[in-house]
Motif scaffolding. Structure first.
Motif, mmCIF file in Angstrom:
data_model
loop_
_atom_site.group_PDB
_atom_site.id
_atom_site.type_symbol
_atom_site.label_atom_id
_atom_site.label_comp_id
_atom_site.label_asym_id
_atom_site.label_seq_id
_atom_site.Cartn_x
_atom_site.Cartn_y
_atom_site.Cartn_z
ATOM 1 N N LEU A 61 0.829 -1.211 0.000
ATOM 2 C CA LEU A 61 0.000 0.000 0.000
ATOM 3 C C LEU A 61 0.862 1.260 0.000
ATOM 4 N N GLU A 62 1.941 1.244 0.775
ATOM 5 C CA GLU A 62 2.858 2.392 0.789
ATOM 6 C C GLU A 62 3.485 2.596 -0.592
ATOM 7 N N ASP A 63 3.888 1.497 -1.227
ATOM 8 C CA ASP A 63 4.488 1.589 -2.561
ATOM 9 C C ASP A 63 3.506 2.159 -3.577
ATOM 10 N N MET A 64 2.214 1.962 -3.314
ATOM 11 C CA MET A 64 1.172 2.472 -4.205
ATOM 12 C C MET A 64 0.834 3.926 -3.903
ATOM 13 N N GLY A 65 1.490 4.499 -2.881
ATOM 14 C CA GLY A 65 1.304 5.912 -2.588
ATOM 15 C C GLY A 65 0.295 6.244 -1.514
ATOM 16 N N TYR A 66 -0.148 5.238 -0.765
ATOM 17 C CA TYR A 66 -1.142 5.484 0.284
ATOM 18 C C TYR A 66 -0.468 5.659 1.640
ATOM 19 N N GLU A 67 -1.175 6.363 2.539
ATOM 20 C CA GLU A 67 -0.682 6.525 3.899
ATOM 21 C C GLU A 67 -1.107 5.312 4.723
ATOM 22 N N VAL A 68 -0.140 4.726 5.429
ATOM 23 C CA VAL A 68 -0.407 3.494 6.171
ATOM 24 C C VAL A 68 0.070 3.631 7.613
ATOM 25 N N LEU A 69 -0.816 3.279 8.542
ATOM 26 C CA LEU A 69 -0.447 3.146 9.940
ATOM 27 C C LEU A 69 -0.193 1.674 10.222
ATOM 28 N N GLY A 70 0.971 1.352 10.742
ATOM 29 C CA GLY A 70 1.279 -0.021 11.122
ATOM 30 C C GLY A 70 1.295 -0.157 12.628
ATOM 31 N N VAL A 71 0.691 -1.222 13.141
ATOM 32 C CA VAL A 71 0.637 -1.462 14.590
ATOM 33 C C VAL A 71 1.080 -2.889 14.875
ATOM 34 N N ASP A 72 1.979 -3.038 15.831
ATOM 35 C CA ASP A 72 2.359 -4.370 16.272
ATOM 36 C C ASP A 72 2.765 -4.310 17.742
ATOM 37 N N LYS A 73 2.439 -5.358 18.470
ATOM 38 C CA LYS A 73 2.764 -5.418 19.893
ATOM 39 C C LYS A 73 4.260 -5.535 20.131
ATOM 40 N N ASP A 74 4.968 -6.156 19.189
ATOM 41 C CA ASP A 74 6.411 -6.364 19.287
ATOM 42 C C ASP A 74 7.138 -5.064 18.908
ATOM 43 N N GLU A 75 7.819 -4.465 19.862
ATOM 44 C CA GLU A 75 8.497 -3.202 19.615
ATOM 45 C C GLU A 75 9.624 -3.335 18.586
ATOM 46 N N ASN A 76 10.263 -4.489 18.544
ATOM 47 C CA ASN A 76 11.335 -4.698 17.558
ATOM 48 C C ASN A 76 10.790 -4.667 16.136
ATOM 49 N N ILE A 77 9.636 -5.303 15.941
ATOM 50 C CA ILE A 77 9.005 -5.291 14.617
ATOM 51 C C ILE A 77 8.603 -3.874 14.249
ATOM 52 N N ALA A 78 8.015 -3.160 15.204
ATOM 53 C CA ALA A 78 7.595 -1.781 14.951
ATOM 54 C C ALA A 78 8.791 -0.912 14.573
ATOM 55 N N THR A 79 9.887 -1.088 15.264
ATOM 56 C CA THR A 79 11.098 -0.310 14.985
ATOM 57 C C THR A 79 11.631 -0.605 13.588
ATOM 58 N N ASP A 80 11.635 -1.886 13.206
ATOM 59 C CA ASP A 80 12.120 -2.283 11.882
ATOM 60 C C ASP A 80 11.274 -1.698 10.759
ATOM 61 N N MET A 81 9.967 -1.521 11.016
ATOM 62 C CA MET A 81 9.057 -1.036 9.976
ATOM 63 C C MET A 81 8.926 0.481 9.953
ATOM 64 N N ALA A 82 9.443 1.147 10.977
ATOM 65 C CA ALA A 82 9.212 2.583 11.139
ATOM 66 C C ALA A 82 9.655 3.410 9.929
ATOM 67 N N GLU A 83 10.774 3.042 9.312
ATOM 68 C CA GLU A 83 11.278 3.845 8.196
ATOM 69 C C GLU A 83 10.574 3.532 6.877
ATOM 70 N N HIS A 84 9.715 2.522 6.875
ATOM 71 C CA HIS A 84 9.060 2.114 5.629
ATOM 72 C C HIS A 84 7.606 2.560 5.520
ATOM 73 N N LEU A 85 6.975 2.848 6.655
ATOM 74 C CA LEU A 85 5.558 3.209 6.653
ATOM 75 C C LEU A 85 5.353 4.647 7.109
ATOM 76 N N THR A 86 4.202 5.195 6.782
ATOM 77 C CA THR A 86 3.876 6.565 7.168
ATOM 78 C C THR A 86 3.990 6.747 8.676
ATOM 79 N N ARG A 87 3.459 5.787 9.414
ATOM 80 C CA ARG A 87 3.503 5.852 10.869
ATOM 81 C C ARG A 87 3.449 4.440 11.433
ATOM 82 N N VAL A 88 4.247 4.162 12.446
ATOM 83 C CA VAL A 88 4.239 2.851 13.097
ATOM 84 C C VAL A 88 4.231 3.056 14.607
ATOM 85 N N VAL A 89 3.350 2.333 15.279
ATOM 86 C CA VAL A 89 3.291 2.391 16.740
ATOM 87 C C VAL A 89 3.217 0.975 17.286
#
Length: 218
Positions: free
Chosen positions: A23-51
């Motif tokens: 979805l991000e590659d298609m130009g949309y804004e994406v919020l990513g959520v995961d309980k695992d902080e390591n996963i969230a950290t890894d995805m932070a630079e790829h998505l509009t927002r990650v928590v």
């Protein structure tokens, strides 16, 4: 200009991660959520927002403004988390709630709690592979409901040099061509006098029974 849809992906496992990145590659804004902080950290630079938080947490969902999203995809592997998040999104009037389910029991419960669309990732992958195995023409397919689906096909050899009027697929096979891709251009609705050439792709709609019979005859 129409407002661009916003998406939230709850659960960044393999399915959720790939959905979010696509979805991000298609130009949309994406919020990513995961309980695992390591996963969230890894995805932070790829998505509009990650928590990072537990998607069963109603307050946390409200804090990220979950009710403002057009579509929420729930892809948690944990049954309780998946169902709770589905219910919480429904209570907050999220218009489209897509839930990745693990079995029919999960699907039934998710549907009752407010899911608007169910995804059986393993089952759907298996069906796509099976479709490729039994027919070399099948590129992909989409299930519309229990009885109806759309096939995307490489144009069959028997269609080459003919048009839809000559083929008369509705009468011959009880199916309909709803789109044609020709030289990268999508023709919707398909021109009845379009002469099929090598490289064309077609989208065909019909019941499972009609399309299965059609595939066997290709």
């Amino acid at each position: 200009m129409a407002k661009k849809k916003q998406f939230a992906i709850l659960g960044l496992g393999r399915f959720g991660k790939n959905m979010a990145l696509t979805l991000e590659d298609m130009g949309y804004e994406v919020l990513g959520v995961d309980k695992d902080e390591n996963i969230a950290t890894d995805m932070a630079e790829h998505l509009t927002r990650v928590v990072s938080f537990d998607i069963r947490d109603a307050r946390a969902l409200e804090q990220v403004g979950i009710s403002n999203f057009d579509t929420v995809v729930i892809s948690s592997k944990n049954l309780e988390s998946s169902l709770m998040a589905t219910m919480l999104c429904k209570e907050r009037n999220v218009p489209e709630i897509i839930v990745k389910v693990i079995d029919e029991r999960h699907a039934e419960m998710a549907k009752r709690l407010g899911a608007t669309q169910l995804v059986f990732s393993e089952r759907d992958t298996a069906r796509r592979i099976a479709a490729h195995l039994v027919s070399s023409n099948v590129v992909d397919y989409i299930e519309l409901d229990a009885e109806l689906k759309i096939l995307k096909l490489d144009v069959p050899a028997k269609f080459l040099g003919k048009n839809l009027i000559q083929l008369n697929l509705r009468a011959a096979h009880d199916i309909n061509v709803i789109a044609i891709i020709n030289n990268g251009q999508t023709l919707v609705p398909p021109p009845p006098n379009h002469i099929f050439t090598a490289g064309d792709k077609i989208f065909v709609i019909g019941t499972y029974a009609a399309l299965s019979k059609f595939e066997r005859q290709l």
